[in-house]
Design an enzyme around this catalytic site. Structure first.
Site, mmCIF file in Angstrom:
data_model
loop_
_atom_site.group_PDB
_atom_site.id
_atom_site.type_symbol
_atom_site.label_atom_id
_atom_site.label_comp_id
_atom_site.label_asym_id
_atom_site.label_seq_id
_atom_site.Cartn_x
_atom_site.Cartn_y
_atom_site.Cartn_z
ATOM 1 N N GLU A 161 -12.553 -7.427 2.278
ATOM 2 C CA GLU A 161 -11.216 -7.928 2.598
ATOM 3 C C GLU A 161 -10.638 -6.958 3.618
ATOM 4 O O GLU A 161 -10.442 -5.773 3.330
ATOM 5 C CB GLU A 161 -10.335 -8.000 1.345
ATOM 6 N N HIS A 202 -3.518 -7.746 -9.602
ATOM 7 C CA HIS A 202 -3.911 -6.336 -9.511
ATOM 8 C C HIS A 202 -3.530 -5.626 -10.804
ATOM 9 O O HIS A 202 -2.339 -5.461 -11.096
ATOM 10 C CB HIS A 202 -3.189 -5.714 -8.305
ATOM 11 N N ARG A 236 2.227 -1.256 -13.653
ATOM 12 C CA ARG A 236 3.624 -1.405 -13.227
ATOM 13 C C ARG A 236 4.058 -2.872 -13.110
ATOM 14 O O ARG A 236 5.237 -3.168 -13.135
ATOM 15 C CB ARG A 236 3.885 -0.662 -11.921
ATOM 16 N N HIS A 271 3.840 -10.027 -8.055
ATOM 17 C CA HIS A 271 5.290 -9.815 -8.017
ATOM 18 C C HIS A 271 6.067 -10.743 -8.939
ATOM 19 O O HIS A 271 7.251 -10.528 -9.173
ATOM 20 C CB HIS A 271 5.796 -9.851 -6.577
ATOM 21 N N GLU A 319 -7.942 -7.553 -8.693
ATOM 22 C CA GLU A 319 -7.835 -6.381 -7.813
ATOM 23 C C GLU A 319 -7.741 -5.154 -8.688
ATOM 24 O O GLU A 319 -6.987 -5.145 -9.675
ATOM 25 C CB GLU A 319 -6.526 -6.483 -7.027
ATOM 26 N N ARG A 372 -3.080 -2.465 -12.273
ATOM 27 C CA ARG A 372 -2.947 -1.057 -11.872
ATOM 28 C C ARG A 372 -3.080 -0.145 -13.076
ATOM 29 O O ARG A 372 -2.717 -0.512 -14.190
ATOM 30 C CB ARG A 372 -1.578 -0.826 -11.224
ATOM 31 N N HIS A 414 -2.819 -8.624 3.126
ATOM 32 C CA HIS A 414 -1.776 -7.610 2.989
ATOM 33 C C HIS A 414 -0.737 -7.749 4.099
ATOM 34 O O HIS A 414 -1.071 -7.658 5.273
ATOM 35 C CB HIS A 414 -2.303 -6.169 2.980
ATOM 36 N N THR A 450 -6.625 6.820 6.500
ATOM 37 C CA THR A 450 -5.305 7.009 7.113
ATOM 38 C C THR A 450 -4.459 5.736 7.098
ATOM 39 O O THR A 450 -3.274 5.774 6.836
ATOM 40 C CB THR A 450 -5.454 7.486 8.572
HETATM 41 N N1 PXP Z 1 -4.895 -8.010 -0.616
HETATM 42 C C1 PXP Z 1 -4.884 -6.817 -1.245
HETATM 43 C C2 PXP Z 1 -6.183 -6.090 -1.409
HETATM 44 C C3 PXP Z 1 -3.695 -6.267 -1.758
HETATM 45 O O1 PXP Z 1 -3.712 -5.080 -2.383
HETATM 46 C C4 PXP Z 1 -2.504 -7.007 -1.626
HETATM 47 C C5 PXP Z 1 -1.232 -6.459 -2.189
HETATM 48 O O2 PXP Z 1 -1.295 -6.420 -3.558
HETATM 49 C C6 PXP Z 1 -2.552 -8.248 -0.987
HETATM 50 C C7 PXP Z 1 -3.750 -8.711 -0.462
HETATM 51 C C8 PXP Z 1 -1.331 -9.097 -0.835
HETATM 52 O O3 PXP Z 1 -0.406 -8.436 -0.049
HETATM 53 P P1 PXP Z 1 1.038 -9.049 0.151
HETATM 54 O O4 PXP Z 1 1.724 -9.021 -1.179
HETATM 55 O O5 PXP Z 1 1.646 -8.152 1.161
HETATM 56 O O6 PXP Z 1 0.850 -10.467 0.629
#
Ligand code: PXP
Length: 244
Positions: A159, A51, A57, A11, A78, A53, A198, A109
């Site tokens: 994970e 990550h 993005r 982010h 990721e 993507r 997450h 789901t």
């Molecule tokens: N783990 C994985 C596999 C994710 O896809 C994410 C989100 O990118 C996170 C952890 C981190 O999630 P959050 O940003 O909600 O802390």
């Protein structure tokens, strides 16, 4: 009890792309995800997650190569299981790769990677990563069938998806915590490393430390959010303190 912290810097790139997505050649492009990663390391993170993507993005290819060069801890890339991104991973050679769903059909789901349905597609990717010395983690829902699939794929790490836990409250949250604990047991019994992540934040993270044999939590959004007010090092330090 306790866990190590991996910080997801996606982010930081999201904020950068909000201004510069179409003008990547500008000077003084900010904020820099690499700078955030170095601050997270100073704050006690044991790894940096990003990550890449398919739609780029937030994080872009150059970020991944720069992160690999710059950080002193481990890079956890990721990614979805697509040939293009797999090829990039095999060029970057991060220490870890976490396979996540990116398209609707890869998702169960609740939102983890569906390793039961996609076993055949995952198998060659795991093999290629293993041959390249990359440790693969599968981002899965806390379900026995998914753990069994991870075992049969020979994944060294899972994970566990904590999104459903994070999005509920009261007895529903307790039930989600129970599912996570049961899944962690199954994974640990099979000799698979247990990570989780997450939707975790400074308020909801501590009950997750009850997961047996938990090694690492990957947290992004809440740390990036808090970093706006206290700085990235301090936001990381505060989360590390909660996990210890
Ligand atoms: N783990 C994985 C596999 C994710 O896809 C994410 C989100 O990118 C996170 C952890 C981190 O999630 P959050 O940003 O909600 O802390």
């Amino acid at each position: 009890m306790g866990a190590q912290l991996g910080v997801n810097i996606d982010h930081v790139a999201t904020v950068r792309q909000a201004r510069y997505a179409r003008n990547a050649s500008s000077i003084n492009i900010e904020p820099d995800p690499v700078e955030a990663a170095l601050a997270a390391e100073r704050g006690g993170a044991v790894g940096i997650t990003a990550h890449l993507r398919q739609d780029r993005r937030h994080v872009v290819d150059r970020d991944i190569f720069r992160l690999k060069e710059a950080i002193a801890t481990k890079l956890n890339l990721e990614m979805g299981n697509s040939p293009e991104i797999v090829a990039i991973a095999l060029k970057v050679l991060p220490s870890d790769v976490c396979l996540v769903p990116e398209s609707r059909e890869e998702v169960t789901t609740e939102g983890g990677l569906d390793c039961v349905t996609h076993r055949a597609a995952l198998e060659p990717t795991l093999k290629a990563m293993r041959d390249a010395g990359i440790r693969v983690s599968l981002f899965i829902d806390p379900e026995p069938a998914q753990i069994a699939a991870a075992v049969s794929l020979g994944a060294p790490v899972v994970e566990l998806h904590t999104g459903a836990y994070a999005e509920t409250s009261g007895s529903a949250r307790e039930a989600e915590l129970g599912r996570l604990i049961a899944a962690a047991h199954l994974a640990a019994e099979a000799g698979i490393q247990v990570n989780a992540g997450h939707g975790l934040n400074y308020i909801n993270v501590q009950p997750i430390l009850q997961l047996p044999k938990l090694v690492e939590l990957n947290i992004g959004h809440s740390i990036v959010s808090r970093a706006l007010f206290v700085g990235f090092d301090q936001a990381t330090r505060e989360m590390v303190a909660l996990l210890s």
